[in-house]
Motif scaffolding. Structure first.
Motif, PDB file in Angstrom:
ATOM      1  N   LYS A  32      65.756  64.234  49.610  1.00  0.00           N
ATOM      2  CA  LYS A  32      66.282  65.596  49.177  1.00  0.00           C
ATOM      3  C   LYS A  32      67.576  65.469  48.463  1.00  0.00           C
ATOM      4  CE  LYS A  32      67.352  69.956  50.435  1.00  0.00           C
ATOM      5  NZ  LYS A  32      67.839  70.084  48.982  1.00  0.00           N
ATOM      6  N   ARG A  33      66.801  66.023  47.248  1.00  0.00           N
ATOM      7  CA  ARG A  33      68.695  66.028  45.793  1.00  0.00           C
ATOM      8  C   ARG A  33      68.836  68.158  46.097  1.00  0.00           C
ATOM      9  NH1 ARG A  33      66.298  66.033  40.370  1.00  0.00           N
ATOM     10  NH2 ARG A  33      64.877  67.360  41.498  1.00  0.00           N
ATOM     11  N   ALA A  34      70.267  67.724  46.307  1.00  0.00           N
ATOM     12  CA  ALA A  34      70.975  68.908  45.601  1.00  0.00           C
ATOM     13  C   ALA A  34      69.903  69.799  45.186  1.00  0.00           C
ATOM     14  CB  ALA A  34      72.346  69.439  45.737  1.00  0.00           C
ATOM     15  N   GLY A  35      70.248  71.007  45.557  1.00  0.00           N
ATOM     16  CA  GLY A  35      69.705  72.433  44.431  1.00  0.00           C
ATOM     17  C   GLY A  35      68.058  71.986  44.650  1.00  0.00           C
ATOM     18  N   ASP A  36      67.270  71.401  45.156  1.00  0.00           N
ATOM     19  CA  ASP A  36      65.857  71.474  45.235  1.00  0.00           C
ATOM     20  C   ASP A  36      65.283  71.793  47.123  1.00  0.00           C
ATOM     21  OD1 ASP A  36      64.815  69.495  43.609  1.00  0.00           O
ATOM     22  OD2 ASP A  36      65.231  67.830  44.501  1.00  0.00           O
ATOM     23  N   ILE A  37      64.732  72.983  46.692  1.00  0.00           N
ATOM     24  CA  ILE A  37      64.129  73.925  47.348  1.00  0.00           C
ATOM     25  C   ILE A  37      62.505  72.833  48.781  1.00  0.00           C
ATOM     26  CG2 ILE A  37      65.033  76.183  47.101  1.00  0.00           C
ATOM     27  CD1 ILE A  37      62.654  76.820  46.157  1.00  0.00           C
ATOM     28  N   VAL A  38      62.742  72.669  50.102  1.00  0.00           N
ATOM     29  CA  VAL A  38      61.738  72.571  50.536  1.00  0.00           C
ATOM     30  C   VAL A  38      60.148  73.111  50.291  1.00  0.00           C
ATOM     31  CG1 VAL A  38      61.228  71.200  52.281  1.00  0.00           C
ATOM     32  CG2 VAL A  38      63.535  71.654  52.092  1.00  0.00           C
ATOM     33  N   GLN A  39      60.805  74.167  50.792  1.00  0.00           N
ATOM     34  CA  GLN A  39      59.201  74.814  50.818  1.00  0.00           C
ATOM     35  C   GLN A  39      59.648  76.779  49.383  1.00  0.00           C
ATOM     36  OE1 GLN A  39      58.810  76.015  55.021  1.00  0.00           O
ATOM     37  NE2 GLN A  39      56.072  76.425  54.377  1.00  0.00           N
ATOM     38  N   GLY A  40      58.221  76.855  48.829  1.00  0.00           N
ATOM     39  CA  GLY A  40      59.070  78.025  48.041  1.00  0.00           C
ATOM     40  C   GLY A  40      59.479  78.805  48.643  1.00  0.00           C
ATOM     41  N   ASP A  41      60.490  79.958  47.790  1.00  0.00           N
ATOM     42  CA  ASP A  41      60.970  81.195  47.973  1.00  0.00           C
ATOM     43  C   ASP A  41      61.240  82.325  47.023  1.00  0.00           C
ATOM     44  OD1 ASP A  41      62.760  80.388  46.628  1.00  0.00           O
ATOM     45  OD2 ASP A  41      64.124  80.511  47.735  1.00  0.00           O
ATOM     46  N   LYS A  42      61.535  83.220  47.160  1.00  0.00           N
ATOM     47  CA  LYS A  42      61.473  84.949  45.830  1.00  0.00           C
ATOM     48  C   LYS A  42      61.904  83.947  45.138  1.00  0.00           C
ATOM     49  CE  LYS A  42      65.924  85.881  47.870  1.00  0.00           C
ATOM     50  NZ  LYS A  42      66.708  87.361  49.078  1.00  0.00           N
ATOM     51  N   THR A  43      63.099  82.796  44.562  1.00  0.00           N
ATOM     52  CA  THR A  43      63.332  82.633  43.452  1.00  0.00           C
ATOM     53  C   THR A  43      62.497  82.091  42.989  1.00  0.00           C
ATOM     54  OG1 THR A  43      63.341  80.173  43.819  1.00  0.00           O
ATOM     55  CG2 THR A  43      65.036  81.417  44.811  1.00  0.00           C
TER      56      THR A  43
END
Length: 232
Positions: free
Chosen positions: A25-36
């Motif tokens: 994983k790179r910095a800034g990636d989210i693993v699962q979807g969120d409110k963003t």
């Protein structure tokens, strides 16, 4: 150097077979979807699989565990519904072993040690607080650390978790005066240029859910100069 099987569209695949896929994983990636509403890593991996195998329709992918958005390193996904509950069980029973590397500016009190705190999460600011004894709503947190390399201005620590609490490594290291480089939320004085924090999920050891083989996978370090100086 750890091996990268494939690197496409900024996705580094470290291991893949019929049942699992492991990525860096790179910095800034989210693993699962969120409110963003930002595209999560899970969807990036699905797109990769859809293209690679020319799949029609939906691609199955199970999220086994997560990493904080500003951190980097190894993330495991399940490609089959058969493997997912078995992987979930490995993590629940703590038989899957994750090791982290992190950079701190201040030297810990000992070259190696165990930290024990009780952590309480505040959902309003998405932050945890460490206490030296139990308080209402807190959970016990234990980690083991050791200094594995001394750089000019930083110390490279290896971290083994005994528990998996919210922001555990970040808040426990901060509580002993060793906030992680770039981690403004937990007391470091300056952000990293890429908004990352210098915390990297370095290795993952687990038994394959179907083949029953023992696997040890290692995620290459981020490409910036300081991290590259940490290669042992």
């Amino acid at each position: 150097m750890p091996k990268v099987l494939s690197s496409k569209n900024n996705l580094q695949v470290l291991y893949e077979d019929n049942h699992i896929i492991v990525v860096n994983k790179r910095a800034g990636d989210i693993v699962q979807g969120d409110k963003t509403g930002d595209k999560p890593l899970s969807e990036v991996v699905k797109s990769y699989l859809k293209d690679k195998y020319n799949k029609q329709g939906n691609v199955y992918l199970g999220v086994v565990h997560r990493l904080d958005r500003p951190t980097t390193g190894i993330v495991l996904f399940s490609k089959t519904s058969k493997a997912l509950p078995r992987l979930n069980k490995l993590f629940a029973e703590k038989t899957a072993k994750k090791t982290y590397w992190t950079l701190v500016k201040n030297q810990p009190p000992k070259t190696s040690g165990t930290l024990v705190h009780w952590l309480k999460k505040n959902p309003k600011n998405n932050k945890s607080t460490a206490y030296i004894k139990a308080v209402e709503g807190s959970k016990k947190a234990i980690l083991h650390y050791k200094i594995i390399k001394t750089l000019d201005n930083f110390y490279l620590l290896e971290i083994d978790l005994e528990t998996g609490r919210h922001h555990q490594i970040r808040v426990q290291l901060s509580s002993i005066g060793c906030p992680i480089k770039g981690d403004l939320k937990y007391g470091f004085n300056r952000s990293n240029k890429d908004a990352s924090i210098s915390l990297h999920a370095r290795t993952l050891c687990f038994t394959h859910p179907v083949k029953k083989e023992d696997l040890k996978l290692t995620a290459p370090l981020p490409k910036d100069v300081l991290w590259q100086a940490c290669n042992l």
